[in-house]
Design a protein around this motif. Structure first.
Motif, PDB file in Angstrom:
ATOM      1  N   ILE A  60      -4.947  39.766  10.588  1.00 21.81           N
ATOM      2  CA  ILE A  60      -6.229  39.066  10.772  1.00 21.81           C
ATOM      3  C   ILE A  60      -6.843  39.470  12.123  1.00 21.81           C
ATOM      4  O   ILE A  60      -8.034  39.824  12.197  1.00 21.81           O
ATOM      5  CB  ILE A  60      -6.043  37.533  10.684  1.00 21.81           C
ATOM      6  CG1 ILE A  60      -5.522  37.159   9.280  1.00 21.81           C
ATOM      7  CG2 ILE A  60      -7.355  36.802  10.994  1.00 21.81           C
ATOM      8  CD1 ILE A  60      -5.173  35.702   9.074  1.00 21.81           C
ATOM      9  N   ASN A 141       4.653  40.869   5.716  1.00 21.23           N
ATOM     10  CA  ASN A 141       3.643  39.940   6.228  1.00 21.23           C
ATOM     11  C   ASN A 141       3.284  38.995   5.088  1.00 21.23           C
ATOM     12  O   ASN A 141       3.599  39.248   3.928  1.00 21.23           O
ATOM     13  CB  ASN A 141       2.399  40.708   6.704  1.00 21.23           C
ATOM     14  CG  ASN A 141       1.478  39.859   7.604  1.00 21.23           C
ATOM     15  OD1 ASN A 141       1.728  38.668   7.839  1.00 21.23           O
ATOM     16  ND2 ASN A 141       0.415  40.463   8.096  1.00 21.23           N
ATOM     17  N   ASP A 144      -1.992  37.462   3.010  1.00 22.04           N
ATOM     18  CA  ASP A 144      -3.082  36.574   3.435  1.00 22.04           C
ATOM     19  C   ASP A 144      -4.291  36.594   2.500  1.00 22.04           C
ATOM     20  O   ASP A 144      -4.983  35.596   2.357  1.00 22.04           O
ATOM     21  CB  ASP A 144      -3.559  36.976   4.837  1.00 22.04           C
ATOM     22  CG  ASP A 144      -2.508  36.718   5.898  1.00 22.04           C
ATOM     23  OD1 ASP A 144      -2.028  35.578   5.976  1.00 22.04           O
ATOM     24  OD2 ASP A 144      -2.171  37.647   6.635  1.00 22.04           O
ATOM     25  N   ASN A 156       3.929  32.913  10.122  1.00 18.10           N
ATOM     26  CA  ASN A 156       4.972  33.928   9.950  1.00 18.10           C
ATOM     27  C   ASN A 156       6.324  33.505  10.517  1.00 18.10           C
ATOM     28  O   ASN A 156       7.339  34.121  10.208  1.00 18.10           O
ATOM     29  CB  ASN A 156       4.513  35.255  10.557  1.00 18.10           C
ATOM     30  CG  ASN A 156       3.682  36.052   9.566  1.00 18.10           C
ATOM     31  OD1 ASN A 156       3.488  35.628   8.425  1.00 18.10           O
ATOM     32  ND2 ASN A 156       3.206  37.210   9.983  1.00 18.10           N
TER      33      ASN A 156
HETATM   34  N1  GLU Z   1      -0.330  36.690   8.545  1.00 17.77           N
HETATM   35  C1  GLU Z   1      -1.215  36.576   9.682  1.00 17.77           C
HETATM   36  C2  GLU Z   1      -1.698  37.942  10.151  1.00 17.77           C
HETATM   37  O1  GLU Z   1      -1.114  38.949   9.848  1.00 17.77           O
HETATM   38  C3  GLU Z   1      -0.581  35.906  10.859  1.00 17.77           C
HETATM   39  C4  GLU Z   1       0.100  34.601  10.646  1.00 17.77           C
HETATM   40  C5  GLU Z   1       0.754  34.093  11.946  1.00 17.77           C
HETATM   41  O2  GLU Z   1       0.259  34.414  13.033  1.00 17.77           O
HETATM   42  O3  GLU Z   1       1.752  33.387  11.884  1.00 17.77           O
HETATM   43  O4  GLU Z   1      -2.659  38.020  10.860  1.00 17.77           O
END
Ligand code: GLU
Length: 385
Positions: A60, A141, A144, A156
């Motif tokens: 993100i 990951n 999302d 995460n």
């Molecule tokens: N899955 C999200 C990402 O890759 C992050 C989730 C988290 O920061 O825990 O941006």
């Protein structure tokens, strides 16, 4: 090197490394230099024969930076769209960084519903095991772009604790933007002290961890401590360490006192019970009396109808249900042999009366001990620490 760290690191051959967004990103989006430095260390450990699986954030944050957005993303669809842009980029950077060492990477994107389904859970385990056998680094990951609240891991830290169970890791290292766990919030208390070793996650330890995440990551210290609680309940040690620190991983493996080490619980859950306790979402609650509490927590017995005093929720046979004591404290989670409707009719009764009341009796137990994961520590375990 402290004796405790030495003892723990001696036998570590399979590690789960979780890297947070705040470690991977700088003002210019994904920080290639940091990523390369971490990858160089992972490659060095791999050469020493350590198997490594990674859970990494950053999708993100990377997508957002790519679009030139500097304010926080407001809506979930915006975050999901940013992840769609950033995930490929994140993987490309990792893939190029590992290529310098002749190491391949494999991408795995998951939602919670992939792990609550036992068959998919086992498939993921087989995939990860093949990747590890081939010396390929699995980079995981949250998916999302499709995850909505009901199927989200949340953050995460939580996803990494589930993966630690799947690969039966010997150690989890959570790389974050702070030096470790402090005795109070270091951003508000100047004299906060780093806690190098946590033997047991007590209420004080939970209270020491603050809620807030960083501007780019989701979980704060609280979610890291909750993840440590799950992982150590599976008998795996857990280290929270500063991801931007030079040679952090190599120094940890050399036994340096970096970050906070959480010791594993001596009596811990097996993989399936861990899955019941921490992956499945509870569909209801059974209030139980002190006799039943003692039987399941202290003696490891099954839950019988006689010990049940209340039934909450509307669940069916095989659903995960939480057992709570009279104060409402969760004690255990298990798969029920009877529906909520049937349990309401037989609660408080001896097993010999089940058939008479329901017209059938498939089981003596409402939850058999093989399907019951105790999440509250027994007196014996508490006294050991
Ligand atoms: N899955 C999200 C990402 O890759 C992050 C989730 C988290 O920061 O825990 O941006």
């Amino acid at each position: 090197m402290s004796e405790t760290r030495d003892q723990i690191l001696k036998n570590v051959k399979r590690v789960l490394i979780k890297i947070g967004s705040a470690v991977l990103t700088g003002s210019e989006g994904l920080d290639r230099e940091i990523i390369q430095h971490l990858v160089d260390q992972i490659a060095a450990l791999t050469r020493k024969g350590v198997q490594i699986v990674m859970v990494t954030s950053g999708a993100i944050a990377s997508g957002k930076h790519r679009l030139g957005i500097t304010t926080p993303l407001k809506s979930i669809p915006q975050k999901q769209a940013a992840a769609a842009i950033g995930q490929g980029r994140l993987m490309r950077i990792y893939s190029n960084a590992f290529a310098k060492h002749g190491i391949y990477v494999g991408q795995i994107l998951l939602t919670m519903s992939d792990l609550t389904d036992r068959r998919r859970f086992l498939n993921i385990r087989n995939t990860l095991s093949s990747l590890m056998d081939w010396g390929v680094i699995a980079i995981i990951n949250e998916n999302d772009t499709v995850a909505i609240d009901e199927i989200k891991f949340g953050d995460n830290d939580n996803l990494a604790s589930m993966i630690a169970n799947i690969i039966e890791a010997h150690l989890v290292i959570n790389l974050t933007s702070t030096p470790g766990l402090f005795d109070r919030n270091p951003t508000t208390s100047k004299d906060a002290k780093l806690i190098p070793l946590v033997r047991e996650i007590t209420e004080e330890i939970e209270a020491a961890a603050s809620e807030e995440g960083t501007s780019v990551g989701t979980g704060g210290m609280k979610s890291k401590v909750m993840a440590a609680k799950k992982v150590t309940a599976f008998g795996i040690p857990y280290i929270i360490a500063p991801g931007k620190e030079k040679d952090v991983l190599l120094r940890i493996f050399d036994g340096n006192e970096l970050g906070t080490l959480f010791l594993p619980m001596s009596e811990h859950l097996n993989s399936r019970k861990y899955w019941i306790a921490f992956t499945l979402r509870s569909r209801g609650a059974l209030g139980i009396d002190n006799g039943a509490k003692c039987a399941i927590v202290e003696e490891g017995k099954s839950l019988l109808p006689s010990g049940i005093v209340t039934v909450e929720g509307d669940f069916v046979v095989g659903d995960p249900v939480t057992c709570i004591d009279r104060e409402g404290v969760p004690l255990a989670k298990g798969l029920v042999n009877y529906t909520a409707e049937d349990i309401r009719k037989i609660m408080g009764l001896k097993t010999s009366r089940i058939e008479q009341v329901l017209g059938h009796k498939d089981y003596d137990e409402v939850i058999h001990r093989d399907n019951l994961a105790v999440i509250r520590r027994s007196r014996k375990q508490r006294e050991k620490n």
